[in-house]
Design an enzyme around this catalytic site. Structure first.
Site, short mmCIF file in Angstrom:
data_model
loop_
_atom_site.label_atom_id
_atom_site.label_comp_id
_atom_site.label_asym_id
_atom_site.label_seq_id
_atom_site.Cartn_x
_atom_site.Cartn_y
_atom_site.Cartn_z
CE LYS A 1 -3.94 -2.47 1.10
NZ LYS A 1 -3.48 -3.83 0.87
CE LYS B 1 -7.30 0.86 1.44
NZ LYS B 1 -7.16 0.39 0.06
P1 ADP Z 1 -6.60 -5.90 1.24
O1 ADP Z 1 -5.19 -5.96 0.82
O2 ADP Z 1 -6.82 -6.29 2.66
O3 ADP Z 1 -7.50 -6.61 0.29
P2 ADP Z 1 -7.83 -3.46 0.24
O4 ADP Z 1 -7.12 -2.21 0.00
O5 ADP Z 1 -8.24 -4.22 -0.97
O6 ADP Z 1 -6.95 -4.36 1.22
O7 ADP Z 1 -9.10 -3.19 1.14
C1 ADP Z 1 -10.01 -4.22 1.51
C2 ADP Z 1 -11.43 -3.82 1.17
O8 ADP Z 1 -11.75 -2.58 1.80
C3 ADP Z 1 -11.68 -3.57 -0.30
O9 ADP Z 1 -11.98 -4.77 -0.95
C4 ADP Z 1 -12.83 -2.59 -0.28
O10 ADP Z 1 -14.07 -3.28 -0.11
C5 ADP Z 1 -12.57 -1.77 0.97
N1 ADP Z 1 -11.82 -0.55 0.61
C6 ADP Z 1 -10.48 -0.42 0.52
N2 ADP Z 1 -10.13 0.82 0.14
C7 ADP Z 1 -11.27 1.50 0.00
C8 ADP Z 1 -11.59 2.85 -0.36
N3 ADP Z 1 -10.63 3.73 -0.64
N4 ADP Z 1 -12.89 3.21 -0.40
C9 ADP Z 1 -13.87 2.34 -0.09
N5 ADP Z 1 -13.66 1.05 0.25
C10 ADP Z 1 -12.37 0.63 0.31
#
Ligand code: ADP
Ligand code: MG
Length: 485
Positions: free
Chosen positions: A310, A368
């Site tokens: 990230k 995050k």
């Molecule tokens: P991971 O590596 O744990 O999959 P993500 O960045 O994909 O991390 O985040 C997990 C989930 O959180 C995503 O699948 C989405 O549903 C939600 N999410 C992540 N970032 C955002 C954002 N900027 N806005 C809205 N929902 C988000």
């Protein structure tokens, strides 16, 4: 907040009778075609159960769909170039490795193999870039890009076929079914693995899947194995977990060959190893290091793994960074368009500003950590609490802040195995949001890109009330896009 909604592809709700019949057929079709997983409760190797799925495909505007499909090869190239740029990786991750032990461990391995000189210059990337539609559904924004263990290429391929089946079962014409785009992500991924195996140039060598001790998402993984056997029968595949591999079973040969169970490994494909829990002791880290030191082609190599953090994603959003990696203005603009705001939490002016923003308007952001696999992010009022408590702590730099994306809502039926603790009944129409993933394959070394393709997609749909929705965890569901204009 979202008020916008997308129209379902067919008239909803379905009558009770039609619904009962459809769900019955749907459960049998999906189970018999392998849309399954091992049960989380009462795990048993002799059993699989339904993976959650949507009864009908969710609507997805075609313009943003094709935009992100076409951007995938640029993202593949970008990740590749970032991974091979030591200065950029080092600068981007400098503050993160001070605070995040997992990234620090990976970076340490990277430093060792880089200083020794990489035994294998080629990396294989099986990537998935994830997106949410934004606001009115005309815009689309990247959530993250996965460079390790990107899942569901196999099950997404089957889901697209399932949705064609169910729409025609529900009496819809061929034209309607054609709004479900072709999807052959599984073949794309497997061809990537086979291509890497061929580049290794040893017909005796095998492919090693690094898996969890217990693989719940077994069908998706096994389909990769079975498909490779079909496409290229001479390739042998074995599965091992990092914890099960012993120093007797895994070693380096005289020319840095990776030898596992007395066989030379051409390609290592990680379906595990993206979270701290996969490395319970130093032994697992030693094995990861040994693999990285070897001549085997890694999917991903440690530098690809780091390029998918990230923190690197956040670094790429900074002004002018893309220009460094991409050839022309148009490519830069195309990628810039799918990025949303990502903010450093480092101890500098920008970091202080981001802390203030997060505390003042928590609903506008997602907080995050450097983690993969879902369930780690912080939302809403909790952002305030976390940021306030981390404000003066060095831990802060392990995190990033991101603009929250609010996708449009729509209705669908989420179908799940009966054993699952049902939040809602199968027969209830749910309010859902969908996340699109686009699959990319890239193979290259420090000088060349050998293969670069977009190979398919997946839609994952969850209740709109959930911040995150893991499919294997039973909150999200497999879906496929039904393109609307
Ligand atoms: P991971 O590596 O744990 O999959 P993500 O960045 O994909 O991390 O985040 C997990 C989930 O959180 C995503 O699948 C989405 O549903 C939600 N999410 C992540 N970032 C955002 C954002 N900027 N806005 C809205 N929902 C988000
Ligand atoms: Mg994710």
């Amino acid at each position: 907040m979202t008020t916008c909604r997308l129209k379902p592809c067919i008239q909803l709700p379905l009558s009770k009778e039609k619904l009962r019949e459809s769900i019955d057929k749907a459960k049998d079709w999906t189970l018999m075609h392998g849309m399954s997983m091992r049960p989380m409760k009462n795990y048993n190797k002799d059993r699989v159960q339904l993976l959650p799925f949507t009864l009908i495909p969710s609507s997805f505007p075609e313009k943003p769909f094709f935009i992100v499909k076409s951007v995938q090869v640029l993202l593949n190239e970008l990740i590749h170039k970032v991974a091979y740029d030591n200065e950029f990786l080092t600068n981007s991750l400098k503050s993160t490795i001070q605070a995040d032990p997992f990234t620090a461990k990976l970076f340490h391995i990277y430093e060792i193999v880089r200083k020794e000189g990489f035994s294998q210059n080629i990396s294989l990337g099986l990537l998935r870039s994830d997106y949410l539609l934004h606001d009115d559904g005309c815009k689309i924004k990247q959530v993250e890009i996965n460079t390790i263990a990107a899942s569901f290429a196999a099950l997404a391929t089957i889901t697209s076929q399932y949705h064609k089946y169910i729409l025609s079962e529900l009496g819809h014409t061929k034209e309607i079914c054609e709004q479900i785009p072709e999807n052959n992500a599984i073949t794309g991924f497997c061809n990537g693995l086979i291509h890497a195996w061929e580049l290794y140039d040893n017909t005796e060598a095998i492919i090693l899947f690094i898996v969890e001790d217990v693989s719940y998402n077994i069908s998706d993984q096994r389909f990769h194995e079975f498909q490779i056997r079909q496409l290229c029968p001479k390739i042998k595949i074995i599965r091992r977990s990092l914890t099960s591999l012993t120093s007797e079973e895994v070693k380096l040969g005289p020319n840095k060959e990776l030898i596992v169970a007395n066989m030379i490994v051409a390609v290592v494909y990680y379906r595990s190893g993206y979270e701290l829990e996969a490395y319970p002791t130093e032994k697992e880290w030693d094995i990861r290091l040994l693999i990285e030191r070897s001549r085997a082609i890694k999917c991903p190599s440690v530098q690809y793994h780091l390029a998918g953090t990230k923190k690197v994603q956040q670094s790429l959003v900074q002004c002018c960074v893309l220009k460094k990696f991409l050839k022309d203005e148009t490519s830069v603009d195309k990628i810039q368009e799918i990025f949303t705001g990502l903010y450093t939490l480092d101890f500098n002016k920008d970091g202080e500003k981001a802390v203030e923003m997060g505390i003042n308007k928590p609903n506008k952001f997602v907080l995050k950590p450097q983690r993969e696999g879902g369930g780690n992010n912080i939302y809403n009022e909790e952002i305030k609490t976390w940021l306030s408590s981390m404000r003066d702590s060095p831990n802060r730099t392990a995190w990033i802040l991101m603009d929250r994306i609010y996708p449009p809502l729509q209705k669908n039926y989420l179908i799940r195995a009966v054993e699952e603790p049902s939040l809602k009944d199968d027969f209830d129409l749910s309010e859902v949001i969908s996340e699109l993933g686009v699959y990319g394959v890239i193979i290259g070394d420090s000088n060349n890109i050998i293969l670069n393709k977009e190979v398919g997609h997946v839609l994952r749909t969850k209740f709109s009330s959930e911040d995150e929705g893991g499919i294997v965890a039973g909150i999200g569901a497999l879906d496929s896009p039904y393109l609307i204009s």
